[in-house]
Design an enzyme around this catalytic site. Structure first.
Site, short mmCIF file in Angstrom:
data_model
loop_
_atom_site.label_atom_id
_atom_site.label_comp_id
_atom_site.label_asym_id
_atom_site.label_seq_id
_atom_site.Cartn_x
_atom_site.Cartn_y
_atom_site.Cartn_z
N CYS A 1 0.93 -1.18 -0.05
CA CYS A 1 0.02 -0.04 -0.14
C CYS A 1 0.95 1.25 0.13
O CYS A 1 2.06 1.32 0.08
CB CYS A 1 -0.93 0.13 1.16
N CYS B 1 3.16 1.62 2.91
CA CYS B 1 4.28 0.83 3.00
C CYS B 1 5.36 1.37 2.15
O CYS B 1 6.65 1.26 2.26
CB CYS B 1 3.92 -0.79 2.53
#
Length: 78
Positions: free
Chosen positions: A11, A14
């Site tokens: 995501c 991240c």
């Protein structure tokens, strides 16, 4: 050499965490390998329950938030 793992499914949080880790490593001129674990089955084995997480030499230093470059520099210089 430090082994740094970013754990998370890929995501935006991240990805930002990975970028911040790489920048902190560069600024500190650390001898470190940086890798990203995308597979939840793999990072759960390491004890990660919430992402993004930063694991350094097998120890979870950050979980559930995007650390700033400055925070990472403090953590990595210990």
């Amino acid at each position: 050499m430090k082994r740094i793992i970013i754990a998370g499914p890929g995501c935006q949080r991240c990805i930002t965490t990975e970028q911040n880790v790489k920048k902190a490593v560069e600024e500190l001129k650390l001898d470190a390998s940086v890798e990203h674990l995308y597979d939840p089955k793999e990072y759960v084995k390491l004890g990660v329950m919430i992402t993004p997480a930063v694991i350094v030499d097998g120890k979870i230093l950050v979980a559930g938030k995007v650390p700033t470059v400055e925070e990472l520099k403090q953590l990595l210089s210990k």
